[in-house]
Write a protein that holds these residues in place. Structure first.
Motif: not given
Length: 330
Positions: A4-26
């Motif tokens: 949905r975001y063609p200008d973002a490029g092709e994905p290489l890696t996706c790693k969870p961000v550990t900080q934060g208590l309510l939502n998930h981030g990567y």
């Protein structure tokens, strides 16, 4: 998602961000850079309309020079993607570090207060004062000590009943008994309900994990999930109580004084407004046991490390009430 975001490029890696208590981030790395992918999970703030309002506010704040990281727009110009009934947003990745108050100089503490003041005045410009709350006839009620006494009894039962008991349970029991005594002594100091509703828009969760620094400069205010209408000076006091608390549960009052003076100047807030906020937040802290509720009622221990300092602060603040108020108003 990234299609949905063609200008973002092709994905290489996706790693969870550990900080934060309510939502998930990567952290998503692509052929064109790095991004922060946010998975909105909190039911109270995770609906599409609420998220879109947050996004629009940050886009407009950025135009005023407030350091934020607005979301990336997709091919349709939207900033929220729904997949499987859940909402996601893609933000540019901002390199930086989180800094607690102990890592800030007095001058940086002053700058932090000015920054929060700029957020409050900026939100008033881009959203308006109390938009959509004309139906409210009064302000928020302060906690009722009768309810707190009942909660203390329930938490004491839970803490005493854990097997095997550990040092945290012992500390929890000590703090609960101590707090019950303090509430009995100060029950007559409960703040009255304001006669008029709050009209100021606030970030809603302004603390060290939501401010990124690069060197000595704040470069991004993150996580606008709690954007809402609340007494703005109370947010300033709550933020200071998180930024400037020491492990022993005391506030660094010199830094608080510099922070509060800069906040008042930037937000146009008077000493009386800050004094009232200090009293309401003190009372709020005296009645608050959210960390223990997470541990004993939700069986969630992620906030446990915060408890020693947070629980000690309520006691110290009660003892040093006048000094704390003077630091915010002097």
């Amino acid at each position: 998602m990234l299609r949905r975001y063609p200008d973002a490029g092709e994905p290489l890696t996706c790693k969870p961000v550990t900080q934060g208590l309510l939502n998930h981030g990567y952290r998503v790395s692509t052929t064109r850079g790095s991004y922060f992918l946010k998975h909105h999970l909190d039911d109270s703030t995770g609906d599409r309309a609420t998220i879109v309002r947050q996004h629009r506010a940050t886009q407009r704040l950025q135009s005023l020079g407030v350091p934020v990281a607005p979301p990336v727009q997709d091919t349709e110009g939207d900033t929220v993607t729904e997949i499987g009934g859940r909402c996601y947003a893609l933000h540019p990745w901002v390199d930086g570090l989180h800094r607690a108050g102990a890592q800030l100089s007095t001058a940086q503490s002053e700058r932090l207060g000015a920054l929060l003041g700029a957020v409050h005045t900026g939100l008033e410009q881009v959203i308006g004062a109390g938009t959509g709350l004309a139906h409210r006839s009064g302000g928020y009620r302060s906690p009722d000590p009768a309810d707190t006494f009942a909660l203390i009894d329930d938490l004491l039962t839970a803490a005493r009943g854990r097997r095997p008991r550990d040092a945290f349970d012992e500390l929890a029991e000590h703090r609960l008994l101590e707090r019950r005594t303090l509430l009995e002594q100060h029950a007559d100091r409960r703040p009255p309900t304001p006669g008029v509703p709050a009209t100021g828009w606030v970030h809603g969760d302004f603390h060290p994990l939501n401010v990124l620094y690069r060197g000595s400069d704040p470069v991004a205010i993150l996580d606008w999930d709690r954007l809402g209408v609340q007494p703005r000076a109370e947010e300033a006091v709550r933020a200071a109580a998180i930024f400037f608390v020491l492990p022993a549960g005391k506030l660094e009052l010199e830094k608080v004084r510099a922070y509060a003076r800069a906040y008042r100047g930037a937000a146009g807030a008077g000493a009386a407004e800050l004094a009232a906020a200090v009293h309401r937040v003190w009372w709020e802290r005296l009645n608050d046991f959210w960390i223990l509720r997470w541990r004993y009622c939700l069986h969630d221990r992620r906030a446990d490390p915060q408890f020693p300092a947070v629980s000690a602060l309520a006691v110290w603040w009660t003892r040093e009430y006048e000094r704390v108020r003077e630091a915010f108003t002097g």
